[in-house]
Design an enzyme around this catalytic site. Sequence first.
Site, mmCIF file in Angstrom:
data_model
loop_
_atom_site.group_PDB
_atom_site.id
_atom_site.type_symbol
_atom_site.label_atom_id
_atom_site.label_comp_id
_atom_site.label_asym_id
_atom_site.label_seq_id
_atom_site.Cartn_x
_atom_site.Cartn_y
_atom_site.Cartn_z
ATOM 1 N N HIS A 165 -5.964 -11.610 17.019
ATOM 2 C CA HIS A 165 -5.150 -10.978 15.975
ATOM 3 C C HIS A 165 -6.019 -10.297 14.923
ATOM 4 C CE1 HIS A 165 -1.583 -11.023 13.154
ATOM 5 N NE2 HIS A 165 -2.563 -10.994 12.260
ATOM 6 N N GLU A 166 -6.995 -11.032 14.403
ATOM 7 C CA GLU A 166 -7.820 -10.493 13.326
ATOM 8 C C GLU A 166 -8.665 -9.299 13.788
ATOM 9 O OE1 GLU A 166 -6.214 -13.164 10.645
ATOM 10 O OE2 GLU A 166 -7.311 -11.311 10.402
ATOM 11 N N HIS B 210 -6.812 -6.119 13.653
ATOM 12 C CA HIS B 210 -6.893 -5.450 12.355
ATOM 13 C C HIS B 210 -8.230 -4.719 12.205
ATOM 14 C CE1 HIS B 210 -3.203 -7.038 10.746
ATOM 15 N NE2 HIS B 210 -3.587 -8.283 10.904
#
Length: 306
Positions: free
Chosen positions: A219-220, A223
């Site tokens: 997820h990170e 980004h």
Amino acid sequence: MARRATAVSLACLLAAGLAPPFPLGAMPLPVGAEPASACVPSAARLAVPRAPAGTGPRSPLPEDVARISAELKTRLRGLTVPARITVPTRVVVLTDGRRKISEQLVRTQIDVLNAAYAGRNGGVDTGLRFKLESVSVKENATWFADPVGGEKAMKTRLHQGGAQTLNLYIAQLSELMLGFASYPYWYAGAPALDGVVIDWRSLPGGAMTNYDKGFTVVHEIGHWLGLFHTFENGCDEPGDGIADTAPEARATEGCPESKDTCPNTGTDPMHNYMDYAHDRCMSEFTQGQADRMHEMWTVYRRSADA
């Protein structure tokens, strides 16, 4: 409950429950603590592509989706977007001298990361892969226990490589945060702060109940490669700026059987890695997200190192 806080990236701090203590003596969070979340206010009104001021948890503004989409369209003219990207990855394991993860666990996390971006759990093959270049260990009790407060000093000392190198720091965050990351369009304004910070207890087999499959890193890094949350801007245009992720009014909590929060637009992308669902519920990126990550790489990462 919100999912993952991407400080240098995401909009809301997340809370996670705890399973039994992680091996290697991880310090458990308070027993019986209820999941909670708190949105992180924007530190500054950012002018694309400048990063918000300060260090620690910072988040983009909802209107950044439209700004960045327009910026990309302009800056992509004349550029060739690569079909395949291999990201050199440098991992820094922070420790207080007592708690430290093994290099083997780092390699397991990289395997999980590559499987997710290859579409092996569902969704598309994004064409992105991560090559582990190094694993280093840094003993610093302050940085280990507070990588948010110590972010500037820590990264200034430890950051390696340019815009195309992923610096992944593994430390221990608070009970309200699993990780944080920087967006590619912030790189020019704060290159030393570029990278991703993850709580070691969210790695595969970790102590974070419902967040123990290693998908916090997935997820990170989404980004770090330029993706917003799937619930960005709620049901309003332009949403997250990706055509094939249906808009959703709010983040997914837990792992519901189904979810449809925006009428007449399709069911919520609750299995998407850029939502906030539990790890067991996450399984995919879309083709539109894959294309956007390649575009972001071309404009903000490859061009910065050219």
